[in-house]
Design an enzyme around this catalytic site. Sequence first.
Site, PDB file in Angstrom:
ATOM      1  N   LYS A 167     -34.040 -12.229 -50.900  1.00  0.00           N
ATOM      2  CA  LYS A 167     -32.736 -12.939 -51.308  1.00  0.00           C
ATOM      3  C   LYS A 167     -32.523 -14.093 -51.824  1.00  0.00           C
ATOM      4  O   LYS A 167     -31.717 -14.284 -52.628  1.00  0.00           O
ATOM      5  CB  LYS A 167     -31.538 -12.659 -49.972  1.00  0.00           C
ATOM      6  N   LYS A 171     -26.304  -2.646 -50.776  1.00  0.00           N
ATOM      7  CA  LYS A 171     -24.966  -2.994 -51.062  1.00  0.00           C
ATOM      8  C   LYS A 171     -24.711  -4.045 -52.323  1.00  0.00           C
ATOM      9  O   LYS A 171     -23.982  -3.932 -53.198  1.00  0.00           O
ATOM     10  CB  LYS A 171     -24.291  -3.675 -50.100  1.00  0.00           C
ATOM     11  N   LYS A 216     -34.997  -0.872 -52.202  1.00  0.00           N
ATOM     12  CA  LYS A 216     -34.002  -0.414 -51.333  1.00  0.00           C
ATOM     13  C   LYS A 216     -32.466  -0.111 -51.797  1.00  0.00           C
ATOM     14  O   LYS A 216     -31.989  -1.062 -52.620  1.00  0.00           O
ATOM     15  CB  LYS A 216     -34.157  -1.544 -50.231  1.00  0.00           C
TER      16      LYS A 216
HETATM   17  N1  AQP Z   1     -31.469   1.361 -47.952  1.00  0.00           N
HETATM   18  C1  AQP Z   1     -31.437   1.408 -46.571  1.00  0.00           C
HETATM   19  N2  AQP Z   1     -32.136   2.465 -46.053  1.00  0.00           N
HETATM   20  C2  AQP Z   1     -32.220   2.479 -44.619  1.00  0.00           C
HETATM   21  N3  AQP Z   1     -31.206   1.796 -43.770  1.00  0.00           N
HETATM   22  C3  AQP Z   1     -30.472   0.918 -44.603  1.00  0.00           C
HETATM   23  N4  AQP Z   1     -29.798  -0.269 -43.906  1.00  0.00           N
HETATM   24  C4  AQP Z   1     -29.235  -0.902 -45.031  1.00  0.00           C
HETATM   25  N5  AQP Z   1     -29.875  -0.657 -46.022  1.00  0.00           N
HETATM   26  C5  AQP Z   1     -30.699   0.597 -45.691  1.00  0.00           C
HETATM   27  C6  AQP Z   1     -29.538  -0.364 -42.677  1.00  0.00           C
HETATM   28  O1  AQP Z   1     -27.999  -0.419 -42.618  1.00  0.00           O
HETATM   29  C7  AQP Z   1     -27.737  -1.446 -41.342  1.00  0.00           C
HETATM   30  C8  AQP Z   1     -26.803  -2.289 -41.689  1.00  0.00           C
HETATM   31  O2  AQP Z   1     -27.279  -3.226 -42.746  1.00  0.00           O
HETATM   32  P1  AQP Z   1     -26.454  -4.375 -43.473  1.00  0.00           P
HETATM   33  O3  AQP Z   1     -25.476  -3.899 -44.221  1.00  0.00           O
HETATM   34  O4  AQP Z   1     -25.831  -5.219 -42.301  1.00  0.00           O
HETATM   35  O5  AQP Z   1     -27.501  -5.419 -44.102  1.00  0.00           O
HETATM   36  P2  AQP Z   1     -28.696  -4.813 -45.163  1.00  0.00           P
HETATM   37  O6  AQP Z   1     -29.924  -4.298 -44.323  1.00  0.00           O
HETATM   38  O7  AQP Z   1     -29.079  -6.205 -45.696  1.00  0.00           O
HETATM   39  O8  AQP Z   1     -28.251  -3.804 -45.975  1.00  0.00           O
HETATM   40  P3  AQP Z   1     -27.807  -4.039 -47.576  1.00  0.00           P
HETATM   41  O9  AQP Z   1     -26.920  -2.646 -47.842  1.00  0.00           O
HETATM   42  O10 AQP Z   1     -29.054  -4.257 -48.155  1.00  0.00           O
HETATM   43  O11 AQP Z   1     -26.683  -5.363 -47.793  1.00  0.00           O
HETATM   44  P4  AQP Z   1     -26.787  -6.080 -48.534  1.00  0.00           P
HETATM   45  O12 AQP Z   1     -27.069  -5.811 -49.871  1.00  0.00           O
HETATM   46  O13 AQP Z   1     -25.427  -7.147 -48.446  1.00  0.00           O
HETATM   47  O14 AQP Z   1     -27.901  -7.043 -48.127  1.00  0.00           O
HETATM   48  C9  AQP Z   1     -29.108  -1.884 -40.878  1.00  0.00           C
HETATM   49  O15 AQP Z   1     -29.497  -1.163 -39.742  1.00  0.00           O
HETATM   50  C10 AQP Z   1     -29.998  -1.774 -42.090  1.00  0.00           C
HETATM   51  O16 AQP Z   1     -31.418  -1.684 -41.585  1.00  0.00           O
END
Ligand code: AQP
Length: 347
Positions: free
Chosen positions: A127, A214, A211
């Site tokens: 990040k 969001k 991955k």
């Molecule tokens: N691609 C993914 N596959 C499986 N699990 C996922 N999670 C996130 N992306 C995937 C799981 O969703 C839960 C919440 O995650 P989060 O939104 O709090 O944070 P993150 O993991 O950082 O998700 P994003 O979508 O990648 O958000 P941004 O882009 O804002 O950083 C967690 O249990 C995570 O493992």
Amino acid sequence: MTDQAVQTPVSSNPAGHPERVFSGVQPTGNLHLGNYLGAIRNWLPMQDEKPCIFCVVDLHAITAGFEPDLADKTREIAAAYIAAGIDPEKSIVFAQSRVPAHAELAWILNCVARIGWLDRMTQFKEKAGKNKERVSVGLYAYPVLMAADILAYRGTHVPVGEDQKQHLELARDIAQKFNNDLNVPGFFPQPEPMILGPTPRVMSLRDGKAKMSKSDMSDLSRINLKDSDEEIAAKIRKARTDPEPIGGTLEEIDARPEASNLIGIYAALSGKTKAEVLEIYDGAQFSTFKGELADLTISVIGPIRDRMAALLTDKGEIDRVLNRGAERAVEIAMPILAETKKAAGFL
Ligand code: AQP
């Protein structure tokens, strides 16, 4: 971890604290299929097995900059939980910022975690990228706040996607170092990561090595829980694949990241294994498979999206659910925080 204090092997919950599930999602951007398949969906059966706490982790949402509409995004995540099947009567559903114990415990745990441990966190490296000097201290300390989120309830089981595994390992190390340093064996349990289902890491529809996220600039990379049926179908139609038809062994398909991702998504949504999906579609062209994957995705995501939209027409009711959840969360977290402060020697 290099610190001697965390080398001693111990049982993860030697004091026999009651089992408790904790997990959360941050209200940044749009919830997507990865959040659903990697996390939220796996929470549902746990509600009948153990006490569960599902938090909207809004303090985490500001680590990369203040979110416009943070309150509405928080309500959206709460609505998604409920629309997906979380029962707020059974499980505690609340916003992290409404329970001060998270931030207060995070400070104490910041003084337990070591810089060297945080330096190894791959999510921070990804990040922050080349901008390490300019990102917030909050982004760096995020995994410590995550440890505090779990330990404020003495959470024992943490269902998350695979991307959070390293943060969970850090939470375990922090718990153990606190217990060791303050000579309070078993004070905090070591939370167990629960990484479940055939798609613990759903990948981007545009790049099978990245991955689904969001914060990906391309909306075509993800299926949002708010997408219309037409958007879902179009995104799956445009998803990247290789020119070969479906086929081969599981190992062979896993060496084709985009193909493997779509088959994994089909498996997760249909309740089949990847091997079963491979057998059904052996020899099929992706054009055929994608049509059926789109129908399947719409049949699962469509009803959740519609329930979410209906719930969000009554923000007052969502706020009542979150307020009640926060009251229940405070009742658990405040005594644990008080004990923690006592163990740490505060007046
Ligand atoms: N691609 C993914 N596959 C499986 N699990 C996922 N999670 C996130 N992306 C995937 C799981 O969703 C839960 C919440 O995650 P989060 O939104 O709090 O944070 P993150 O993991 O950082 O998700 P994003 O979508 O990648 O958000 P941004 O882009 O804002 O950083 C967690 O249990 C995570 O493992």
